[in-house]
Scaffold this active site. Structure first.
Site, PDB file in Angstrom:
ATOM      1  N   TYR A   1      22.298 -22.424  -2.290  1.00 11.18           N
ATOM      2  CA  TYR A   1      21.998 -21.598  -1.115  1.00 11.18           C
ATOM      3  C   TYR A   1      22.949 -21.924   0.031  1.00 11.18           C
ATOM      4  O   TYR A   1      23.498 -21.027   0.684  1.00 11.18           O
ATOM      5  CB  TYR A   1      20.552 -21.848  -0.699  1.00 11.18           C
TER       6      TYR A   1
ATOM      7  N   ASN B   1      20.400  -9.118   5.833  1.00 16.13           N
ATOM      8  CA  ASN B   1      19.345 -10.118   5.894  1.00 16.13           C
ATOM      9  C   ASN B   1      18.841 -10.569   4.520  1.00 16.13           C
ATOM     10  O   ASN B   1      18.116 -11.553   4.433  1.00 16.13           O
ATOM     11  CB  ASN B   1      18.172  -9.528   6.713  1.00 16.13           C
ATOM     12  N   HIS B   2      19.232  -9.913   3.441  1.00 16.11           N
ATOM     13  CA  HIS B   2      18.652 -10.191   2.130  1.00 16.11           C
ATOM     14  C   HIS B   2      19.168 -11.512   1.551  1.00 16.11           C
ATOM     15  O   HIS B   2      20.289 -11.942   1.856  1.00 16.11           O
ATOM     16  CB  HIS B   2      18.979  -9.051   1.165  1.00 16.11           C
TER      17      HIS B   2
ATOM     18  N   MET C   1      20.407  -6.254  -4.934  1.00 17.40           N
ATOM     19  CA  MET C   1      21.790  -6.532  -4.582  1.00 17.40           C
ATOM     20  C   MET C   1      22.536  -7.241  -5.708  1.00 17.40           C
ATOM     21  O   MET C   1      23.738  -7.470  -5.603  1.00 17.40           O
ATOM     22  CB  MET C   1      21.849  -7.367  -3.304  1.00 17.40           C
TER      23      MET C   1
END
Length: 291
Positions: A183, A119-120, A93
């Site tokens: 994150y 979900n990645h 991605m």
């Protein structure tokens, strides 16, 4: 204080469980039979477990992840478990063209799409933020912008089918936590974007649901490897987590909090007792194991 927390958090979680946990009697595996589903990040962890659940429910699957060898094994297992069909597209991605490639594969194969499960995630160190702005940009591309790109590409097919978008997020996207700054930024971005988009769908009466899944500590290999040395909590099982995500998407829920008793309690505390929550969050880390 420790005894108070041990009593207070479970009681608060139980009080919220009815609201945050999907009612199992409303869900039937037949709801997925023959449905066309994309699952990203499907070579391991929660994504892999979602693929297996969907296979047992006889869905058509298109799986994506970086590692082709792992994807091949997951697809083989899905076919053994009863998937109506299963195929994969491997790629990263980080490649801004890859989201469209995946969606185009679904269009060419099925001519439509019923559910998009995003979900990645990209790799991020569990540690103090070291000032690496380039890493933040890279993580935003993988964890956020590719989600947007996948949604944009898939939306025409989802509108046609009255389908669902399922966004895998994290408690780190609802509550600021130490050692996860890049994150956490990407997960807050997901919450903001997809919550705003849900409003627009409702205003324009677009029959596409958006479910944001706010997950706590789950026992995936990646999570255990990254944080088990630093977090005192016991992780929740990835198999059950994956099933609850599927249920929440099929039932077109606004949000899923899993595990409901812990995530729901902490989200509530964020609004009514933020200073207490901050202390509670910090107390959950073995800081001496971080450096």
């Amino acid at each position: 204080m420790g005894l108070l927390l041990k009593i207070f958090i479970p009681l608060l979680g139980l009080a919220l469980a009815f609201y945050f946990y999907p009612a199992p009697e409303n869900f039937s595996e037949e709801m997925l039979r023959g449905k066309r589903v994309i699952v990203t990040g499907a070579s391991s962890g929660i994504g892999e477990q979602m693929a297996y659940h969907l296979a047992r429910m006889e869905a058509h699957l298109l799986l994506t992840a970086r590692t082709e060898a792992k994807l091949q094994k997951v697809v083989e297992q899905c076919l053994k478990l009863g998937a109506a069909s299963a195929r994969y597209v491997s790629g990263s991605m980080e490649d801004t063209a890859f989201p469209e490639v995946v969606v185009k594969e679904a269009e060419n194969t099925w001519g439509g799409l019923d559910m998009l499960i995003l979900n990645h995630i990209g790799y991020s160190r569990f540690n103090y933020f070291n000032g690496d702005v380039g890493h933040v940009r890279k993580l935003l591309e993988i964890n956020f912008l590719s989600y947007v790109a996948m949604t944009v590409s898939a939306l025409p097919m989802l509108k046609e089918s009255g389908g669902s978008i399922v966004v895998i997020s994290s408690m780190a996207g609802k509550i600021g936590s130490p050692f996860t700054a890049p994150y956490s930024a990407t997960k807050f971005a997901l919450d903001g974007f997809f919550s705003s988009l849900r409003h627009e769908f409702n205003i324009d009466k677009v029959n596409v649901s958006i479910t944001v899944c706010v997950l706590g500590y789950i026992n995936t290999e990646n999570a255990m490897r990254a944080v088990s040395h630093a977090i005192r909590n016991t992780p929740a099982p990835k198999e059950e987590c994956a099933l609850e995500i599927i249920k929440s998407g099929v039932l077109r829920q606004r949000e899923l909090h899993y595990p409901p008793w812990s995530v729901g309690s902490l989200v509530l505390l964020r609004d009514i007792a933020p200073n207490f929550l901050d202390s509670l969050v910090r107390s959950n880390y073995n800081v001496e194991n971080i450096r």
